[in-house]
Design a protein around this motif. Structure first.
Motif, PDB file in Angstrom:
ATOM      1  N   LEU A  79       0.824  -1.195   0.000  1.00 52.50           N
ATOM      2  CA  LEU A  79       0.000   0.000   0.000  1.00 52.50           C
ATOM      3  C   LEU A  79       0.869   1.260   0.000  1.00 52.50           C
ATOM      4  CD1 LEU A  79      -2.693  -1.110   2.615  1.00 52.50           C
ATOM      5  CD2 LEU A  79      -3.023  -0.876   0.143  1.00 52.50           C
ATOM      6  N   PRO A  80       0.318   2.406  -0.389  1.00 55.38           N
ATOM      7  CA  PRO A  80       1.118   3.637  -0.463  1.00 55.38           C
ATOM      8  C   PRO A  80       1.579   4.154   0.899  1.00 55.38           C
ATOM      9  CG  PRO A  80      -0.890   3.822  -1.784  1.00 55.38           C
ATOM     10  CD  PRO A  80      -1.024   2.586  -0.979  1.00 55.38           C
ATOM     11  N   GLN A  81       0.802   3.871   1.956  1.00 54.69           N
ATOM     12  CA  GLN A  81       1.142   4.372   3.286  1.00 54.69           C
ATOM     13  C   GLN A  81       1.506   3.201   4.203  1.00 54.69           C
ATOM     14  OE1 GLN A  81       1.252   7.778   4.167  1.00 54.69           O
ATOM     15  NE2 GLN A  81       1.018   7.992   1.953  1.00 54.69           N
ATOM     16  N   PRO A  82       2.420   3.389   5.143  1.00 56.96           N
ATOM     17  CA  PRO A  82       3.224   4.594   5.308  1.00 56.96           C
ATOM     18  C   PRO A  82       4.285   4.706   4.214  1.00 56.96           C
ATOM     19  CG  PRO A  82       4.032   2.900   6.773  1.00 56.96           C
ATOM     20  CD  PRO A  82       2.801   2.341   6.117  1.00 56.96           C
ATOM     21  N   SER A  83       4.799   5.912   4.032  1.00 57.00           N
ATOM     22  CA  SER A  83       5.907   6.136   3.108  1.00 57.00           C
ATOM     23  C   SER A  83       7.162   5.647   3.820  1.00 57.00           C
ATOM     24  CB  SER A  83       6.044   7.629   2.826  1.00 57.00           C
ATOM     25  OG  SER A  83       5.648   7.935   1.544  1.00 57.00           O
TER      26      SER A  83
END
Length: 845
Positions: free
Chosen positions: A374-378
């Motif tokens: 997933l995009p988060q967390p970076s």
């Protein structure tokens, strides 16, 4: 201990992800209505108290939900990935765009007619009361003119709440909010009534107590909800889970965390509450593997929790971090595409005492990103000369998954860069990254990172147009382009324009800064940042130990390449006159003229001086076109550029001078100086919080919209095309592989750009295949950092896949890519940003 790679993803995680992404996110009106109602009730109270009372009302009355099979609870909106509205910062733009939200090309939001009506009613109260309106009143007319011309934008805090911070999560885990309330109460009691600031300080301490108690109440509401759901649960396992959740929420975050699960739950309540108080993005977990490790060690290393169960809890938190969202105006989505929230979580690096900080949780965090995709967390990794090769290899394995993560950061550059800004050595060694690429000392800093995007290319364009933009005087009149007798006079004019526009940028940032301190102080956020309680000030008033303002320059490579082309072709080789160049640029290389036939464009990614036959042909034709004489036998000083001639001039600019990104000192030094002209000017200024400005060099994805406001440039870029992103070379101009590109980037002064620099690299997946691919990536990172590069991140995805994803988005709903300083689902991005990612050079080892 078990190798993290051997731990499989639990079935629960995919169910949580499916629930989160089952539909487009929705706009919700609840927070806007609650804060409006509270403000109406507290008209005559001090502003910091009004903020605390509003926060209290929201936390006490907002709808709470426990999503199916969650182990970490706490919602910001009723619907998954929904967005609350924060009318106290700005709101008119949203009402104007109500009917566009579901029709956007990227970052689509659903909004019901009932929500529109409730928001419109709430917005009427805020007319003239927002931070944006106050900030605008504080700005000089020249500042607004420059912003309108596209020289810079301060939209981040201009329209939204303050973010870009990492609070002291460790303090909450160790003391609980009960301890923080006691700390504030002691300060309140000890106040010297003769202190001229006593009244103001007392209001702050009261606001802290109100806000912290509100979060305790919020948590206990979840305890009650979990117990009520447990009573009707049909599954014995789920009933036990809900009862455990209830026990956790009754204890944390009021009290210190006792277990790993409680620590994760306490952390999440803090993260959610910060977002509910203010919609500033880039609220970053920071050095999560450091402050969370004692709880992991207590439960996992000592055997009360299995590694598999601990990993599942961690994966659950990773999913939860993707529930945070915000709505931006349509223009901003082109600079922040993909619903980004920039919650940067970093692992590795060194301890305050200079020892390596890597621990088992460092690996588990990387595994969580690998599991959830997933995009988060970076997620990011700190690298120094004692970083274990096993951690770098684990990071490379995650890079190979194709998420554009982790991002890699060099302790060898960032630690001394922060020390140079007045940060102590111990604190500098304890830095984290927040947002995209911005270093700060977590729990001690109000950095105002991402304070502005500054368009360096636009400044050069205005220099070449004597300060005018489309006939309007925007900058200083430093001379017509044709009046410059040598390269130095052009560079000097650029420097003068830079001084002028940076001063206006400072005015804009400081105006917004003051507006937030007066109208939107954040007592809850402030109670977790040193030295706010000790000083009796919010972070907006200068209460933090370290205070900075960090605007970033965009378009380094374009300016470097353009100046190098002018120096080489006009002043050194005299193949082109300034008059001819200006005519070509003004006509967008002839494309603004009507032609009877279209001229096929050269393929920029393939043509180059490295191809002698093609280069000789192009140069011969260019020489013929440009050597034409007028009737008096002299070279023309003004030409009306046809499409043929315009394209030939463009190709000469592209191929006739060296380009940044190929490890060529002559052009790399020009790019370095162009960046330094910006950076040195920025660091001269102070902010209203007692701190100073520090420059950065990164664009998020603003290089796309910033390119749209720039005309054709002397690097061969057509009008409206994207600028180079970050400190990366212009797409297609780096023709000698990743090492040469990184060598060029390393020649920039990354130490002075202490607000962060950003280098993107794109690799074909085959480049990272097998153990050799992992080793090559690790060696590349270490080599770049040995040369004093600050940051690098990798998109590991083929161009063919991206093109197919653009054409068939339904097949690639889960494709995550690196946009700039963040990752996002590719199909959620605006098409212009997608094209920018596709166009980046595809590297191979």
């Amino acid at each position: 201990m078990m190798n993290n790679a051997e731990i499989k993803v639990s079935s629960r995680i995919q169910g949580l992800i499916d629930e989160l992404y089952k539909d487009h996110p929705q706009i919700e009106s609840e927070r806007a209505c609650l804060i409006t109602a509270s403000y109406k009730q507290t008209e005559n109270q001090p502003m910091v108290i009004r903020r605390a009372r509003a926060f209290e009302k929201i936390m006490n009355e907002m709808n709470i939900v426990i999503r199916p099979n969650e182990l970490i609870v706490g919602n910001l909106t009723t619907t998954p990935r929904g967005a609350q509205i924060f009318p106290e910062f700005s709101n008119k733009w949203l009402e104007d765009e109500f009917d566009k939200l579901e029709k956007r090309s990227g970052d689509i939001f659903k909004i019901s007619s009932d929500t529109k009506q409730k928001l419109s009613e709430a917005f009427r109260y805020w007319d003239g009361k927002t931070t944006q309106e106050l900030a605008t009143e504080y700005m000089y007319p020249e500042t607004i003119t420059a912003m309108d011309a596209g020289v810079f934008t301060v939209g981040n805090y201009y329209f939204n709440g303050v973010g870009h911070i990492s609070v002291d999560y460790r303090k909450v885990l160790q003391k609980g909010f009960k301890g923080i309330i006691e700390e504030a109460a002691q300060q309140l009691i000890a106040l010297d009534k003769g202190d001229p600031q006593a009244v103001k300080k007392s209001h702050f301490y009261e606001a802290v107590i109100i806000s912290a108690n509100a979060v305790i109440t919020y948590a206990k509401r979840f305890a009650a909800l979990a117990r009520s759901q447990a009573q009707i649960a049909t599954s014995t396992k789920r009933k036990e889970e809900l009862l455990q959740i209830a026990k956790h929420c009754e204890h944390v975050p009021e009290q210190p965390a006792r277990t790993f699960h409680e620590a994760l739950q306490s952390f999440w309540f803090v993260q959610a509450a910060i977002q509910i108080e203010s919609n500033g993005h880039s609220v970053s977990p920071g050095r999560f593997d450091q402050y969370m490790y004692p709880y992991y060690e207590k439960c996992v290393i000592n055997g009360s929790l299995t590694e598999e169960d601990a990993q599942e809890l961690l994966d659950c938190l990773w999913v939860k971090l993707n529930d945070v969202n915000k709505v931006r105006d349509e223009a901003s989505t082109k600079g922040f595409g993909g619903y980004p929230m920039f919650q940067n979580l970093i692992v590795g690096g060194q301890c305050k005492d200079g020892r390596d900080a890597t621990n088992p949780l460092s690996y588990a965090c990387l595994t969580a990103s690998e599991h959830t995709k997933l995009p988060q967390p970076s997620i990011s990794i700190r690298v120094w000369n004692k970083t274990p090769e096993s951690l770098l290899e684990k990071a490379a394995m995650v890079s190979r998954v194709g998420l554009g993560m982790p991002a890699y950061y060099s302790d060898e550059v960032i630690v001394p860069a922060l020390e140079n800004r007045g940060v102590s050595m111990a604190d500098a060694r304890d830095y984290c990254i927040i947002g995209c690429v911005e270093p700060q000392v977590g729990g001690k800093t109000e950095g105002w990172h991402d304070a502005a995007f500054f368009n360096m290319v636009k400044v050069l364009e205005l220099t070449m147009n004597n300060g005018f933009n489309n006939g309007i005087k925007v900058g200083l009149q430093t001379g017509e382009l044709t009046s410059f007798e040598n390269y130095q006079s052009l560079e000097d004019a650029y420097r003068i324009q830079m001084e002028y526009f940076v001063k206006l940028l400072v005015n804009a940032d400081n105006s917004v800064d003051v507006a937030h301190s007066e109208r939107a102080p954040l007592p809850f956020l402030s109670c977790m940042v040193d030295d706010c309680i000790a000083q009796g000030k919010t972070v907006q008033e200068g209460g933090a130990h370290y205070n900075f303002t960090g605007p970033q320059g965009v378009g380094v490579a374009n300016v470097g390449d353009a100046l190098m082309a002018i120096r080489t072709l006009v002043f050194e080789q005299k193949k082109l006159t300034l008059a001819q160049l200006k005519t070509a640029l003004d006509s967008n290389f002839g494309t603004s003229m009507t032609t009877s036939q279209s001229i096929p464009a050269f393929n920029n990614t393939n043509i180059g001086m490295s191809d002698p036959a093609v280069a000789q042909l192009v140069e011969a034709v260019i020489k013929e076109v440009l050597s034409r004489t007028d009737q008096k036998g002299s070279a023309p000083t003004q030409v009306q550029t046809s499409a043929n001639e315009g394209e030939y001039i463009r190709q000469m600019l592209i191929n006739g001078a060296p380009k940044f990104g190929n490890d060529l000192d002559e052009v790399d030094d020009v790019a370095r100086e162009a960046a330094l002209i910006y950076c040195k000017e920025v660091q001269r200024y102070a902010n209203p919080r007692g701190g100073r400005f520090q420059p950065g060099l990164y664009p998020v994805s603003a290089n796309v919209p910033m390119g749209q406001v720039c005309g054709a440039t002397a690097d061969g870029r057509r009008a409206g095309e994207p600028l180079a992103e970050g400190v990366s070379p212009v797409s297609g101009r780096d023709q000698h592989g990743p090492t040469a590109a990184m060598n060029s980037v390393a020649k920039l002064d990354h130490h002075i750009a202490s607000n962060g620099t950003l280098l993107n690299q794109k690799f074909h997946p085959s480049a990272l295949a097998g153990q050799e691919g992992l080793s090559n990536l690790s060696a590349l990172v270490r080599s770049f950092f040995d040369q004093k590069g600050m940051h690098v991140q990798f998109n590991v995805v083929s161009r063919d896949m991206l093109v197919d994803a653009q054409r068939n988005p339904e097949k690639y709903k889960n494709l995550v890519v690196r946009v700039a300083g963040y990752s996002a689902h590719f199909v959620s991005l605006d098409k212009a940003i997608q094209e920018d990612i596709i166009s980046r050079t595809e590297q191979h080892f």
